[in-house]
Design a protein around this motif. Structure first.
Motif, short mmCIF file in Angstrom:
data_model
loop_
_atom_site.label_atom_id
_atom_site.label_comp_id
_atom_site.label_asym_id
_atom_site.label_seq_id
_atom_site.Cartn_x
_atom_site.Cartn_y
_atom_site.Cartn_z
N VAL A 294 -2.24 27.38 -6.43
CA VAL A 294 -2.04 25.92 -6.49
C VAL A 294 -2.58 25.27 -5.23
O VAL A 294 -3.26 24.23 -5.29
CB VAL A 294 -0.55 25.59 -6.68
CG1 VAL A 294 -0.32 24.08 -6.53
CG2 VAL A 294 -0.08 26.04 -8.06
N ALA A 295 -2.29 25.86 -4.06
CA ALA A 295 -2.75 25.30 -2.79
C ALA A 295 -4.27 25.24 -2.74
O ALA A 295 -4.85 24.23 -2.32
CB ALA A 295 -2.22 26.13 -1.63
N ILE A 296 -4.94 26.30 -3.20
CA ILE A 296 -6.41 26.34 -3.19
C ILE A 296 -6.97 25.27 -4.12
O ILE A 296 -7.91 24.53 -3.77
CB ILE A 296 -6.92 27.74 -3.60
CG1 ILE A 296 -6.57 28.76 -2.51
CG2 ILE A 296 -8.43 27.72 -3.83
CD1 ILE A 296 -6.84 30.19 -2.90
N ILE B 231 -6.57 21.86 -2.55
CA ILE B 231 -7.36 21.61 -1.35
C ILE B 231 -8.85 21.48 -1.65
O ILE B 231 -9.54 20.67 -1.02
CB ILE B 231 -7.13 22.74 -0.32
CG1 ILE B 231 -5.70 22.66 0.23
CG2 ILE B 231 -8.13 22.67 0.84
CD1 ILE B 231 -5.29 23.84 1.07
N LEU B 232 -9.35 22.24 -2.61
CA LEU B 232 -10.80 22.24 -2.89
C LEU B 232 -11.40 20.85 -3.10
O LEU B 232 -12.46 20.54 -2.55
CB LEU B 232 -11.09 23.14 -4.10
CG LEU B 232 -11.14 24.65 -3.83
CD1 LEU B 232 -11.35 25.41 -5.13
CD2 LEU B 232 -12.24 24.99 -2.83
N PRO B 233 -10.75 19.96 -3.90
CA PRO B 233 -11.33 18.62 -4.08
C PRO B 233 -11.38 17.80 -2.80
O PRO B 233 -12.10 16.79 -2.75
CB PRO B 233 -10.39 17.97 -5.11
CG PRO B 233 -9.72 19.10 -5.78
CD PRO B 233 -9.57 20.15 -4.74
N ALA C 247 5.05 23.68 -5.48
CA ALA C 247 3.71 23.56 -4.89
C ALA C 247 2.91 22.47 -5.60
O ALA C 247 2.21 21.67 -4.97
CB ALA C 247 2.97 24.90 -4.97
N MET C 248 3.02 22.42 -6.93
CA MET C 248 2.31 21.41 -7.70
C MET C 248 2.87 20.02 -7.41
O MET C 248 2.14 19.03 -7.38
CB MET C 248 2.40 21.74 -9.19
CG MET C 248 1.64 23.00 -9.56
SD MET C 248 1.91 23.54 -11.26
CE MET C 248 1.00 22.31 -12.17
N GLY C 249 4.19 19.95 -7.18
CA GLY C 249 4.81 18.67 -6.82
C GLY C 249 4.31 18.18 -5.47
O GLY C 249 4.06 16.98 -5.30
N ILE C 250 4.16 19.09 -4.52
CA ILE C 250 3.63 18.73 -3.20
C ILE C 250 2.20 18.23 -3.32
O ILE C 250 1.81 17.23 -2.71
CB ILE C 250 3.71 19.93 -2.24
CG1 ILE C 250 5.18 20.23 -1.92
CG2 ILE C 250 2.93 19.66 -0.95
CD1 ILE C 250 5.39 21.54 -1.16
#
Length: 210
Positions: free
Chosen positions: A13-15, A18-20, A90-93
């Protein structure tokens, strides 16, 4: 390796969140030579959009995508029995960060007072305000501290998504697809539909074990 295997969902989820950001970084210049300043790279907008308009358009689209994804997790669990609370956090963050960025770029482009000039802007602003407590309590310490109140606080996400959908639907009708996804998700959550789906999944699992 143990950390990765235990938190692989959170890492993915973090990756993905962050990618965009690299798209945004191509549109701005960060200067650290004399303190810190941010300037825009002109000509990076699409069509008739300026760079600044493109920035708050892109951030807004990713914000609503993440918000929609978060609210499809429970229907996904009902349908397939797969659930991960920390992936949801993580998705909420990710949702909150993209929403905050969207609001910052909007203020930069239009000014804060413009927030109260139209109903859809007001709806979006209230949704952002609701995401602030959700953002700061999306962690294990807050869960332990708030206990049963944590779930009640997190239920603000439902109001936030409704306001956000009103916000985007008025702006661009092509984003109505997110409303359709959320409506289907809420339908699956209703007690009658949920009970039937869970019973069907349980029956199917029993048949497969025979």
């Amino acid at each position: 390796m143990k950390f990765i295997s235990k938190n692989y969902g959170w890492i993915i989820v973090a990756i993905l969140a962050i990618l965009p950001m690299f798209v945004i970084l191509r549109m701005i210049n960060l200067d650290f030579t004399n303190g810190f300043s941010i300037t825009l790279v002109e000509g990076t907008g699409e069509g008739s959009r300026t760079t600044l308009e493109m920035l708050y358009h892109v951030t807004g689209e990713f914000a609503i995508r993440w918000m929609t994804a978060v609210l499809t997790l429970t229907p996904f669990y009902i349908l397939f029995g797969v659930s991960n609370l920390y992936v949801r956090q993580a998705m909420g963050i990710a949702t909150a960060i993209w929403s905050f960025l969207h609001f910052i770029f909007f203020i930069w482009a239009e000014g804060f007072l413009e927030t109260f000039s139209q109903f859809n802007y007001i709806a979006g602003f209230i949704a952002v305000l609701m995401l602030i407590p959700l953002f700061f309590t999306s962690n294990r310490k807050s869960m332990k501290w708030l206990k049963s109140k944590w779930k009640k606080l997190q239920s603000l996400a439902y109001i936030a998504i409704i306001l956000s959908l009103m916000h985007v639907a008025i702006l661009e009708k092509t984003w109505l697809i997110y409303a359709v996804i959320v409506i289907v998700g809420f339908t699956i959550r209703t007690p009658i539909v949920k009970e039937r789906l869970l019973a069907f999944r349980k029956k199917k699992r029993r048949v497969n074990t025979l």
